[in-house]
Design a protein around this motif. Structure first.
Motif, PDB file in Angstrom:
ATOM      1  N   GLY A  82      31.133  66.326  78.095  1.00 59.49           N
ATOM      2  CA  GLY A  82      30.285  65.138  78.152  1.00 59.49           C
ATOM      3  C   GLY A  82      28.799  65.438  78.162  1.00 59.49           C
ATOM      4  N   ASP A 125      25.721  63.052  77.125  1.00 55.76           N
ATOM      5  CA  ASP A 125      26.123  62.450  75.851  1.00 55.76           C
ATOM      6  C   ASP A 125      26.235  60.929  75.924  1.00 55.76           C
ATOM      7  N   ALA A 126      26.750  60.395  77.023  1.00 50.53           N
ATOM      8  CA  ALA A 126      26.947  58.948  77.149  1.00 50.53           C
ATOM      9  C   ALA A 126      25.615  58.190  77.141  1.00 50.53           C
TER      10      ALA A 126
END
Length: 73
Positions: free
Chosen positions: A11, A52-53
């Motif tokens: 992530g 990443d989110a």
């Protein structure tokens, strides 16, 4: 740091990889962090990992809507 030694965190993307993905110099991302302009990130030891989110939110925050023309076509 050698590519093969770079940590992988699910992530998250290492700052060098994010710079390459965006086509920016690594120094540009570092400058933006100092100025508080960049994407959300995490510090692990001495290394920076972008979350990443947060990328879609960050990219949306850069959106510029040009003014509409007042001239009739």
């Amino acid at each position: 740091m050698a590519e093969w030694k770079r940590k992988k965190i699910p992530g998250h993307t290492h700052e060098k990889d994010r710079a390459a993905e965006l086509g920016f110099a690594l120094d540009t991302l570092r400058k933006w962090r100092r100025q508080g302009k960049g994407q959300a990130y995490a510090v692990v030891g001495r290394e920076i990992f972008y979350i990443d989110a947060d990328e879609p939110r960050w990219l949306a925050s850069l959106k510029v809507t040009p003014p509409r023309s007042t001239k009739a076509a």
